[in-house]
Every structure is written in structure tokens, then in C-alpha cells.
Design an enzyme around this catalytic site. Structure first.
Site, PDB file in Angstrom:
ATOM      1  NE  ARG A   1      65.642  -1.340-108.650  1.00 29.47           N
ATOM      2  CZ  ARG A   1      65.260  -2.601-108.851  1.00 29.47           C
ATOM      3  NH1 ARG A   1      66.144  -3.522-109.184  1.00 29.47           N
ATOM      4  NH2 ARG A   1      64.001  -2.939-108.735  1.00 29.47           N
TER       5      ARG A   1
ATOM      6  CG  ASN B   1      66.430   2.691-108.627  1.00 28.09           C
ATOM      7  OD1 ASN B   1      66.647   2.193-107.543  1.00 28.09           O
ATOM      8  ND2 ASN B   1      65.292   2.520-109.284  1.00 28.09           N
TER       9      ASN B   1
ATOM     10  CG  ASP C   1      61.555  -3.554-103.198  1.00 25.04           C
ATOM     11  OD1 ASP C   1      61.457  -3.774-104.419  1.00 25.04           O
ATOM     12  OD2 ASP C   1      62.430  -2.818-102.723  1.00 25.04           O
TER      13      ASP C   1
ATOM     14  CG  HIS D   1      64.785  -0.574-104.559  1.00 23.73           C
ATOM     15  ND1 HIS D   1      63.576  -1.252-104.562  1.00 23.73           N
ATOM     16  CD2 HIS D   1      64.772   0.200-105.672  1.00 23.73           C
ATOM     17  CE1 HIS D   1      62.873  -0.894-105.632  1.00 23.73           C
ATOM     18  NE2 HIS D   1      63.591  -0.011-106.328  1.00 23.73           N
TER      19      HIS D   1
ATOM     20  CG  MET E   1      58.146   5.458-108.163  1.00 27.72           C
ATOM     21  SD  MET E   1      59.602   5.996-109.085  1.00 27.72           S
ATOM     22  CE  MET E   1      58.981   6.519-110.650  1.00 27.72           C
TER      23      MET E   1
HETATM   24  N1  LIG Z   1      62.633   3.222-105.478  1.00 29.58           N
HETATM   25  C1  LIG Z   1      61.690   2.735-106.283  1.00 29.58           C
HETATM   26  O1  LIG Z   1      60.847   1.934-105.873  1.00 29.58           O
HETATM   27  C2  LIG Z   1      61.605   3.154-107.713  1.00 29.58           C
HETATM   28  C3  LIG Z   1      60.590   2.664-108.534  1.00 29.58           C
HETATM   29  C4  LIG Z   1      60.525   3.086-109.863  1.00 29.58           C
HETATM   30  C5  LIG Z   1      61.481   3.994-110.331  1.00 29.58           C
HETATM   31  N2  LIG Z   1      62.459   4.430-109.507  1.00 29.58           N
HETATM   32  C6  LIG Z   1      63.451   5.418-109.938  1.00 29.58           C
HETATM   33  O2  LIG Z   1      62.814   6.685-110.023  1.00 29.58           O
HETATM   34  C7  LIG Z   1      63.510   7.506-110.975  1.00 29.58           C
HETATM   35  C8  LIG Z   1      62.542   8.059-111.995  1.00 29.58           C
HETATM   36  O3  LIG Z   1      62.051   6.993-112.796  1.00 29.58           O
HETATM   37  P1  LIG Z   1      61.100   7.270-114.029  1.00 29.58           P
HETATM   38  O4  LIG Z   1      60.784   5.983-114.668  1.00 29.58           O
HETATM   39  O5  LIG Z   1      59.979   8.165-113.562  1.00 29.58           O
HETATM   40  O6  LIG Z   1      62.099   8.078-114.962  1.00 29.58           O
HETATM   41  P2  LIG Z   1      61.738   9.085-116.144  1.00 29.58           P
HETATM   42  O7  LIG Z   1      62.970   9.139-116.993  1.00 29.58           O
HETATM   43  O8  LIG Z   1      60.416   8.746-116.751  1.00 29.58           O
HETATM   44  O9  LIG Z   1      61.521  10.460-115.378  1.00 29.58           O
HETATM   45  C9  LIG Z   1      62.607  11.150-114.798  1.00 29.58           C
HETATM   46  C10 LIG Z   1      62.176  12.608-114.646  1.00 29.58           C
HETATM   47  O10 LIG Z   1      63.219  13.317-113.940  1.00 29.58           O
HETATM   48  C11 LIG Z   1      63.390  14.587-114.565  1.00 29.58           C
HETATM   49  N3  LIG Z   1      64.756  15.075-114.277  1.00 29.58           N
HETATM   50  C12 LIG Z   1      65.877  14.787-114.944  1.00 29.58           C
HETATM   51  N4  LIG Z   1      66.920  15.460-114.404  1.00 29.58           N
HETATM   52  C13 LIG Z   1      66.442  16.164-113.360  1.00 29.58           C
HETATM   53  C14 LIG Z   1      67.042  17.073-112.419  1.00 29.58           C
HETATM   54  N5  LIG Z   1      68.340  17.356-112.463  1.00 29.58           N
HETATM   55  N6  LIG Z   1      66.251  17.633-111.498  1.00 29.58           N
HETATM   56  C15 LIG Z   1      64.932  17.348-111.447  1.00 29.58           C
HETATM   57  N7  LIG Z   1      64.299  16.508-112.318  1.00 29.58           N
HETATM   58  C16 LIG Z   1      65.056  15.927-113.260  1.00 29.58           C
HETATM   59  C17 LIG Z   1      63.154  14.315-116.045  1.00 29.58           C
HETATM   60  O11 LIG Z   1      62.818  15.509-116.724  1.00 29.58           O
HETATM   61  C18 LIG Z   1      61.983  13.327-115.989  1.00 29.58           C
HETATM   62  O12 LIG Z   1      60.749  14.010-115.947  1.00 29.58           O
HETATM   63  C19 LIG Z   1      64.579   6.589-111.576  1.00 29.58           C
HETATM   64  O13 LIG Z   1      65.776   6.784-110.869  1.00 29.58           O
HETATM   65  C20 LIG Z   1      64.031   5.211-111.321  1.00 29.58           C
HETATM   66  O14 LIG Z   1      65.007   4.228-111.356  1.00 29.58           O
HETATM   67  C21 LIG Z   1      62.536   4.035-108.210  1.00 29.58           C
HETATM   68  O1  LIG Z   2      63.609  -1.660-111.360  1.00 26.90           O
HETATM   69  C1  LIG Z   2      63.887  -0.500-111.579  1.00 26.90           C
HETATM   70  O2  LIG Z   2      64.955  -0.168-112.137  1.00 26.90           O
HETATM   71  C2  LIG Z   2      62.910   0.565-111.209  1.00 26.90           C
HETATM   72  C3  LIG Z   2      62.446   0.522-109.808  1.00 26.90           C
HETATM   73  O3  LIG Z   2      63.486   0.506-108.882  1.00 26.90           O
HETATM   74  C4  LIG Z   2      61.451  -0.549-109.524  1.00 26.90           C
HETATM   75  O4  LIG Z   2      61.647  -1.275-108.549  1.00 26.90           O
HETATM   76  O5  LIG Z   2      60.456  -0.655-110.258  1.00 26.90           O
END
Ligand SMILES: NC(=O)c1ccc[n+]([C@@H]2O[C@H](COP(=O)([O-])OP(=O)(O)OC[C@H]3O[C@@H](n4cnc5c(N)ncnc54)[C@H](O)[C@@H]3O)[C@@H](O)[C@H]2O)c1
Ligand SMILES: O=C(O)C[C@H](O)C(=O)O
Length: 237
Positions: free
Chosen positions: A3, A35, A66, A93, A144
Site C-alpha cells: 500500500r 491507499n 478489514d 489499514h 472494497m
Molecule cells: N481501504 C480499502 O479497504 C481498500 C480496498 C481496496 C483498494 N483500496 C484502494 O482503492 C484505490 C483504488 O483501487 P483499485 O484497485 O480500484 O484501483 P484501479 O487502478 O483499478 O482504479 C483506480 C481508478 O482511479 C482513477 N483515477 C486515477 N487518477 C484519478 C484522479 N486524479 N481523480 C479521480 N480518479 C482517478 C483511475 O482512472 C481508475 O479508474 C487504491 O488506492 C487501492 O489501494 C482500498
Molecule cells: O491491500 C491492498 O493494497 C488493497 C486494499 O487496501 C485491501 O485491503 O484490499
């Protein structure tokens, strides 16, 4: 990829988006899921402070996934109905900062020491497992979205006046000596109504050690976020 590897890209994205929130809807609840959450929430707080609209009760790092994972893995292991299981997850996280408090599982369940260690490590690594399986094509997507939807729905219920809404989230906190910490919170119309610090009382030796072990990493992630935001003045509205 961890992350923290996402910091360089996501720090600026979160900063820009939070600036827009500060300028256009400064009283909104802000749910940060990008993240590394351990750093992006402190970045958001600094941006809001610089904009003069920081309300710590309305800024949340979304750690619901989580809890969803902890509940699922415990239900599977103990043959319980998922809907009945609730495991508080505290800390942050990422990796070891994710700490499921298995001793506080509801309904009350007993675990062997091996089960506790195995479940804790599995919950801590579950996100990374998905990231590695997708090999560069993103992270956990559907789960997510589910976790985000659950946290949004809880926030909406609280805003609507429901007086019985509890979730775990990563927020500004005084339950430990760290300025941000995930714990169970009570949500109300104005955001965080109470931090449920009682979850941190009566921990097992394993959990107490894990709390101490996570503090160093969490502290440096918080400082990294604050340092980034303080070096980059916010854009004018
Ligand atoms: N907190 C949690 O539980 C959790 C869980 C899973 C993923 N995440 C996080 O969520 C985020 C997205 O993950 P993902 O797998 O969907 O990624 P991804 O790369 O599939 O999708 C990211 C999206 O963000 C868009 N984007 C990029 N720059 C941008 C901007 N400046 N403004 C608006 N949109 C923009 C992209 O076009 C893309 O559609 C990551 O940071 C990931 O680590 C968090
Ligand atoms: O693990 C990651 O980097 C993505 C996300 O925060 C998750 O918990 O699935």
C-alpha cells in the site's frame, strides 16, 4: 507492491480531491479509501486544516474491509453464521497495523493460540493476497465496494438520526498516544460521536504485544502523510 508504494501517486490525488471538498462542501463526511490509508487520512486532515475547515469528527479512513474479512474468516473457521459475527479491527489499514481483536469477537468464541495467530496473519495479509493474485491489475474490487457501501450506509443512517450506529474506522483519536488510530466508533449526525476505547481494555497478551508492535509503523506512516501535506501548500479556491 505494498500500500505504501502507492503513496507517491495517491498522496497528490487525495490532496487535490480534499481541496475540492474543502472549497465546495466543507461540512461533508469524507471517507478516504485510497491507499495508503494510514497516510492519506493525515494528508486529508492537513489539507482541511490549511483550508481552515478541519472537523476531525467528519474525516474517516475506511477500514471496514478489514472487519468484513475478519468476520468472514472467523465465521468460516468456527462454523458460525456470518451475519452473527462481529470482530473489531483496530490500528490502521496495512500489514501489522491491521489488528483484529479476536478476544472481543461477538458471539464469544474460543480460539487456540495457533488459530489466533493464523487468523490474525490471514486478516492482515488478505488485501496483499488479492493484489498479488491480480498481478498489477488492481486490488480487491468487489469487496472494497461492498465495504465502502456498508460504511456509507452506516454514515447515512447516523445522519438520519439512528442512535445505534457503530463501525470501525481510522480517525483522529486519543485512544492511544498516536494521533490517528482505527477503532470502533459511534457515528452520529455530526460524525464521530464517540471512540469506543473500552475495546482496548482487557486485551490478551498477544493483542497487547501486537498493539505495541504496530505503533512504530503507524507513527511513521502518519508522519509521512503530514510531512507531505505540510510541504505542499494548498491551492487557492
Ligand atoms: N481501504 C480499502 O479497504 C481498500 C480496498 C481496496 C483498494 N483500496 C484502494 O482503492 C484505490 C483504488 O483501487 P483499485 O484497485 O480500484 O484501483 P484501479 O487502478 O483499478 O482504479 C483506480 C481508478 O482511479 C482513477 N483515477 C486515477 N487518477 C484519478 C484522479 N486524479 N481523480 C479521480 N480518479 C482517478 C483511475 O482512472 C481508475 O479508474 C487504491 O488506492 C487501492 O489501494 C482500498
Ligand atoms: O491491500 C491492498 O493494497 C488493497 C486494499 O487496501 C485491501 O485491503 O484490499
Amino acid at each position: 507492491m505494498t500500500r505504501d508504494d502507492l503513496f507517491n501517486i495517491n498522496a497528490s490525488i487525495v490532496k487535490t480531491l480534499v481541496e475540492a471538498v474543502a472549497d465546495n462542501c466543507p461540512e461533508a463526511f469524507i471517507h478516504v479509501i485510497s491507499n495508503p490509508v494510514n497516510s492519506t487520512v493525515p494528508i486529508a486532515a492537513e489539507v482541511l486544516k490549511q483550508k481552515g475547515v478541519y472537523d476531525p469528527k467528519k474525516l474517516f479512513g475506511v477500514t471496514t474491509l478489514d472487519v468484513v474479512r475478519a468476520n468472514t474468516f472467523v465465521a468460516q473457521k468456527k462454523n458460525l453464521r456470518l451475519i452473527d459475527v462481529d470482530v473489531p479491527v483496530i490500528g490502521g489499514h496495512a500489514g501489522i497495523t491491521i489488528l483484529p481483536l479476536l478476544s472481543k469477537t461477538k458471539p464469544s468464541v474460543s480460539f487456540t493460540d495457533e488459530e489466533i495467530h493464523e487468523l490474525t496473519v490471514r486478516i492482515q495479509n488478505a488485501g496483499t493476497e488479492v493484489v498479488e493474485a491480480k498481478a498489477g491489475a488492481g486490488s480487491a474490487t468487489l469487496s472494497m465496494a461492498y465495504a465502502a457501501a456498508r460504511f456509507v450506509e452506516s454514515s447515512l443512517r447516523a445522519l438520519d438520526g439512528d442512535g445505534d450506529v457503530y463501525e470501525c474506522a481510522y480517525v483522529q483519536s486519543d485512544v492511544t498516544d498516536l494521533p490517528f488510530f482505527a477503532s470502533r466508533i459511534k457515528l452520529g449526525k455530526k460524525g464521530v460521536e464517540a471512540l469506543i476505547s473500552s475495546d482496548l481494555q482487557g486485551l490478551t497478551e498477544y493483542e497487547l504485544k501486537a498493539v505495541e508492535a504496530l505503533k512504530g509503523e503507524l507513527k511513521s506512516s502518519i508522519e509521512k502523510g503530514i510531512g507531505f501535506a505540510q510541504k505542499q501548500p494548498v491551492a487557492a479556491a
